[in-house]
Motif scaffolding. Structure first.
Motif, PDB file in Angstrom:
ATOM      1  N   ARG A  90      42.029  50.889 -20.692  1.00  0.00           N
ATOM      2  CA  ARG A  90      40.746  51.203 -21.336  1.00  0.00           C
ATOM      3  C   ARG A  90      39.868  49.969 -21.209  1.00  0.00           C
ATOM      4  O   ARG A  90      40.322  48.898 -20.837  1.00  0.00           O
ATOM      5  CB  ARG A  90      40.956  51.526 -22.806  1.00  0.00           C
ATOM      6  CG  ARG A  90      41.697  50.419 -23.503  1.00  0.00           C
ATOM      7  CD  ARG A  90      41.472  50.346 -24.995  1.00  0.00           C
ATOM      8  NE  ARG A  90      42.077  49.088 -25.474  1.00  0.00           N
ATOM      9  CZ  ARG A  90      42.008  48.665 -26.701  1.00  0.00           C
ATOM     10  NH1 ARG A  90      41.394  49.360 -27.611  1.00  0.00           N
ATOM     11  NH2 ARG A  90      42.552  47.505 -27.044  1.00  0.00           N
ATOM     12  N   ARG A  91      38.654  50.099 -21.568  1.00  0.00           N
ATOM     13  CA  ARG A  91      37.778  48.925 -21.614  1.00  0.00           C
ATOM     14  C   ARG A  91      38.096  48.102 -22.859  1.00  0.00           C
ATOM     15  O   ARG A  91      38.347  48.654 -23.917  1.00  0.00           O
ATOM     16  CB  ARG A  91      36.320  49.350 -21.699  1.00  0.00           C
ATOM     17  CG  ARG A  91      35.716  49.637 -20.347  1.00  0.00           C
ATOM     18  CD  ARG A  91      34.223  49.907 -20.503  1.00  0.00           C
ATOM     19  NE  ARG A  91      33.665  50.172 -19.197  1.00  0.00           N
ATOM     20  CZ  ARG A  91      33.243  49.223 -18.363  1.00  0.00           C
ATOM     21  NH1 ARG A  91      33.302  47.948 -18.715  1.00  0.00           N
ATOM     22  NH2 ARG A  91      32.759  49.527 -17.188  1.00  0.00           N
ATOM     23  N   VAL A  92      38.054  46.817 -22.732  1.00  0.00           N
ATOM     24  CA  VAL A  92      38.132  46.004 -23.941  1.00  0.00           C
ATOM     25  C   VAL A  92      36.717  45.638 -24.326  1.00  0.00           C
ATOM     26  O   VAL A  92      35.760  45.984 -23.665  1.00  0.00           O
ATOM     27  CB  VAL A  92      38.942  44.707 -23.738  1.00  0.00           C
ATOM     28  CG1 VAL A  92      40.394  45.023 -23.515  1.00  0.00           C
ATOM     29  CG2 VAL A  92      38.366  43.862 -22.626  1.00  0.00           C
TER      30      VAL A  92
ATOM     31  N   LEU B 134      36.033  45.038 -30.766  1.00  0.00           N
ATOM     32  CA  LEU B 134      37.155  44.466 -31.495  1.00  0.00           C
ATOM     33  C   LEU B 134      37.573  45.427 -32.592  1.00  0.00           C
ATOM     34  O   LEU B 134      36.767  46.198 -33.091  1.00  0.00           O
ATOM     35  CB  LEU B 134      36.745  43.122 -32.094  1.00  0.00           C
ATOM     36  CG  LEU B 134      36.328  42.099 -31.040  1.00  0.00           C
ATOM     37  CD1 LEU B 134      35.881  40.827 -31.705  1.00  0.00           C
ATOM     38  CD2 LEU B 134      37.476  41.838 -30.094  1.00  0.00           C
TER      39      LEU B 134
ATOM     40  N   PRO C  77      34.367  39.873 -21.064  1.00  0.00           N
ATOM     41  CA  PRO C  77      34.096  39.755 -19.626  1.00  0.00           C
ATOM     42  C   PRO C  77      34.108  41.156 -18.998  1.00  0.00           C
ATOM     43  O   PRO C  77      34.795  42.045 -19.485  1.00  0.00           O
ATOM     44  CB  PRO C  77      35.273  38.940 -19.097  1.00  0.00           C
ATOM     45  CG  PRO C  77      35.916  38.316 -20.272  1.00  0.00           C
ATOM     46  CD  PRO C  77      35.603  39.193 -21.441  1.00  0.00           C
ATOM     47  N   ARG C  78      33.363  41.335 -17.940  1.00  0.00           N
ATOM     48  CA  ARG C  78      33.288  42.631 -17.270  1.00  0.00           C
ATOM     49  C   ARG C  78      34.558  42.889 -16.487  1.00  0.00           C
ATOM     50  O   ARG C  78      34.609  42.634 -15.291  1.00  0.00           O
ATOM     51  CB  ARG C  78      32.080  42.698 -16.350  1.00  0.00           C
ATOM     52  CG  ARG C  78      30.796  43.161 -17.038  1.00  0.00           C
ATOM     53  CD  ARG C  78      29.656  43.223 -16.035  1.00  0.00           C
ATOM     54  NE  ARG C  78      29.878  44.228 -15.009  1.00  0.00           N
ATOM     55  CZ  ARG C  78      29.788  43.988 -13.702  1.00  0.00           C
ATOM     56  NH1 ARG C  78      29.537  42.787 -13.265  1.00  0.00           N
ATOM     57  NH2 ARG C  78      29.996  44.969 -12.827  1.00  0.00           N
ATOM     58  N   VAL C  79      35.592  43.307 -17.188  1.00  0.00           N
ATOM     59  CA  VAL C  79      36.810  43.682 -16.476  1.00  0.00           C
ATOM     60  C   VAL C  79      37.148  45.121 -16.827  1.00  0.00           C
ATOM     61  O   VAL C  79      37.009  45.545 -17.958  1.00  0.00           O
ATOM     62  CB  VAL C  79      38.008  42.757 -16.821  1.00  0.00           C
ATOM     63  CG1 VAL C  79      37.833  41.402 -16.169  1.00  0.00           C
ATOM     64  CG2 VAL C  79      38.179  42.590 -18.307  1.00  0.00           C
ATOM     65  N   LYS C  80      37.541  45.857 -15.857  1.00  0.00           N
ATOM     66  CA  LYS C  80      37.861  47.263 -16.074  1.00  0.00           C
ATOM     67  C   LYS C  80      39.074  47.555 -15.213  1.00  0.00           C
ATOM     68  O   LYS C  80      39.265  46.929 -14.190  1.00  0.00           O
ATOM     69  CB  LYS C  80      36.699  48.142 -15.621  1.00  0.00           C
ATOM     70  CG  LYS C  80      36.727  49.560 -16.175  1.00  0.00           C
ATOM     71  CD  LYS C  80      35.632  50.397 -15.539  1.00  0.00           C
ATOM     72  CE  LYS C  80      35.944  50.706 -14.090  1.00  0.00           C
ATOM     73  NZ  LYS C  80      34.963  51.625 -13.472  1.00  0.00           N
TER      74      LYS C  80
END
Lengths: 439, 439
Positions: A23-25, A28, A40-43
């Motif tokens: 999933r996207r982080v 929070l 950060p833009r991580v997917k």
């Protein structure tokens, strides 16, 4: 079959065997005490089942590394493992060290592969040699000089940048001027083969100047080692690092380094601890030296591979290997010229193993690369930093530096340029290359 | 054939192809400005010719790692290389990440293998989470907790040590007391599976306490991952690292790590730069995330190997794998008991994959290990630190955790103990082990 990360299959939760859903982080949990963070833009891509056996596509690796790997190296790497303290492995470590001394042209005892890629070798050299406040004269004329300066500053050093336009080399008088500006220079650091531009940096004068000013000399030989002369002892290089996946034609994963007596002396005189435990050479030398004190678990299979790659280098001989790299570069350059293409690095300072080729106006840099990969299975590199979109990088490193590969990439480039609307005479590039070989 | 480092063959000097002779370092050249240095005790063995093909001896790896590697993993590793930015490699990276999320039991997006061994994973987690002055509560009851404290201090952190005797685990009340002593604790760090002692540290209570005090929770799962439950999300682990050469049964060279939302938030709120460029997670996440920005050249072959090792884990299933590790441990322990040997870790907290065995009085620890290696080709480990000479460490990790191996090592130990003058009933250990399997 187990299902990993599927969205619409029943997923058991709460037990050890439960399956993870990507999933996207970024958001929070409500209970968090640390808000206001933009993730950060991580997917991650959804993976719905255990993937099948990996079948890598056939590629001809003519980019900035990894280079082609000899079947003997692949076979050596797939041998069953022994332990990192096994007497057989320890004997093998000695052979790897001796072979590395041979390619580095050094008698330095502390010559061994750091357990990481070339950039870990860079970091190992810098964090061991540089203490907070130390002045370091560093050549910056491409990605890797820029990276060195970054690492120097993260180690608390003061980077005194000597700049040159990308594609050009740093001049000795620039190094001297920078050294004169320093209060007490600790180190001069230059990139021998700037992989981002194809520039071939001379080292001996800079090493001499460093010593005249009481400084050490560090050379980045990631791309040069095994493809062009690297004469650590004769040139007065105090410390050098390299990578395995360039002209040594070994898979990436290790970083050969060498430390000479003056560099060891500086290590012995440190007043602060080395900030990295993993790369602390005093600890590492107790494992790679005669004590054999456990430090970390050495990458066994990678060391098998490196040993075999170095055996191939020794069997060919350094001079023959350098001549081969030189000849194939010459042939490639002649062929590129016949295609109307120019090299980006300054004349007289062009690397034999890494050719940065200026993309002509009206030609789409990425489209040509994609075409080479998709239609011919050939990997070449794109430009980095200010050269992004402006150059192709054709590597002829180690096993990749072969006449067959030069001809293959020239033919493919000819096709691709024609597809881009350029008028290129059929076969002219091949003929130009061939006339170099025939000479 | 080229001769490397020979003493009594003609050696050309001064040119690029010259051959290196190993020697002792330590004496500095007359021109050096840095005297007074005592060189580290490193010496290299003389190598007189290009060594032949390396033929590793057949070993049964039952030490603290590397563990046995499945032939499918060796085969996957020996596949031809593709580039680190090749679309095929990028797709593979996603599969590796998804499979790692599965074994870590997490949905954390930032889950990937760091390009170094387990200790590089430790350093990656710590240098990204700890800023100078940060208080870190760290459990110290073996080599790896001690190492964590060292790395924390090198990162400028304040290590608040919670100690327990080697072989025992850290109690939640100790963690709580340490947290209360802190002004503003940043992190609690514990070793899940202490490879030096065989102690199995419970984590959930400590994670809860960390969060109650506004701290993050970091777990060293180098030896546990893939052999015992590691439930990152359910236990509230904010960051964890592992190694490939333990229960994942992959060659050493990569360090899987995972960072959860709270850990990422802490990363985003840093006021200082991460001291390591190589391990800077913000940079690394741009390569392992969707941007695919070049950072360093990923160890291609090692990632092939890890992917295949993780496929084997997923095919077996985590619960079946944990049960297998538990059963083989139980059988080994029963057999050791029949040999009159005791485990060093406290009862109720003994790891299934790493068994520290107390060496009985009158038995020479090293001689037994040497005998196992020389006569049976079995590698087991010795003790580290205060346990040096006092324990053997028998690893039953991943592919090494098999009934055949349990029986083999028990039979060999029986022989070795008899050779040491111990009276051991023939076959009793095997019978005891077998009765566990038969139950």
């Amino acid at each position: 079959m187990l299902v990993v990360g599927a969205r619409d299959v029943p997923v058991r939760s709460g037990d050890a065997g439960r399956l993870a859903r990507p999933r996207r982080v970024g958001k929070l949990s409500a209970g968090s005490t640390r808000g206001g963070f933009v993730a950060p833009r991580v997917k991650c891509a959804p993976v719905t089942a255990i993937p099948g056996e990996f079948a890598p596509p056939a590629r001809l690796l003519l980019g900035p590394g990894p280079s082609e790997v000899h079947p003997r190296v692949l076979r050596a790497m797939s041998a069953p493992l022994v332990g990192h303290l096994d007497p057989a492995f320890i004997a093998m470590m000695e052979e790897v060290k001796a072979l590395l001394r041979f390619v580095f042209a050094t008698e330095n005892t502390l010559t061994f592969p750091v357990s990481g890629t070339g950039s870990a070798g860079m970091e190992a050299c810098i964090v061991n040699l540089v203490e907070p406040g130390d002045e370091v004269v560093v050549g910056v004329n491409g990605v890797f000089g820029t990276r060195m300066a970054d690492v120097i500053e993260r180690a608390g050093g003061v980077a005194v940048r000597v700049e040159a336009p990308w594609g050009r080399v740093v001049r000795p008088e620039q190094v001297e001027a920078a050294l004169r500006k320093c209060r007490r220079p600790k180190l001069v650091a230059l990139v021998h083969a700037e992989t981002s531009t194809g520039a071939w940096q001379p080292l001996p004068d800079a090493a001499r100047l460093a010593h005249e000013h009481g400084a050490l000399f560090l050379a980045d030989c990631v791309t040069s080692l095994g493809g062009a002369p690297v004469e650590v002892d004769r040139w007065g290089i105090d410390a050098a690092y390299s990578g395995t996946q360039k002209c040594l034609s070994c898979p990436p994963g290790l970083a050969p380094i060498t430390f000479g007596p003056r560099a060891l002396a500086a290590l012995g005189k440190r007043t602060t601890r080395v900030q990295s435990w993993y790369l602390d050479l005093t600890l590492l030398s107790q494992y790679w030296g005669e004590e054999r004190v456990y430090h970390h678990t050495a990458p066994i299979s990678m060391n098998y591979a490196l040993r075999e790659a170095l055996r191939l280098v020794a069997e060919e001989g350094l001079e023959a290997r350098f001549a081969r790299h030189g000849k194939n570069h010459e042939a490639l350059a002649a062929g590129l010229g016949a295609l109307g293409l120019a090299l980006a690095a300054e004349e007289g300072h062009r690397l034999p193993m890494l050719n940065a080729v200026t993309v002509p106006d009206g030609v789409d840099e990425a489209r040509v690369r994609t075409r080479l990969l998709a239609e011919h299975g050939i990997e070449i590199g794109g430009g980095l930093g200010p050269m992004k979109g402006k150059v192709w990088r054709i590597g002829l490193m180690g096993e990749s530096s072969r006449r067959a590969h030069v001809l293959t990439v020239l033919a493919a480039l000819e096709d691709a340029l024609r597809a881009e609307g350029r008028r290129v005479p059929p076969g002219a590039a091949l003929a130009a290359a061939q006339s170099v070989y025939a000479a």
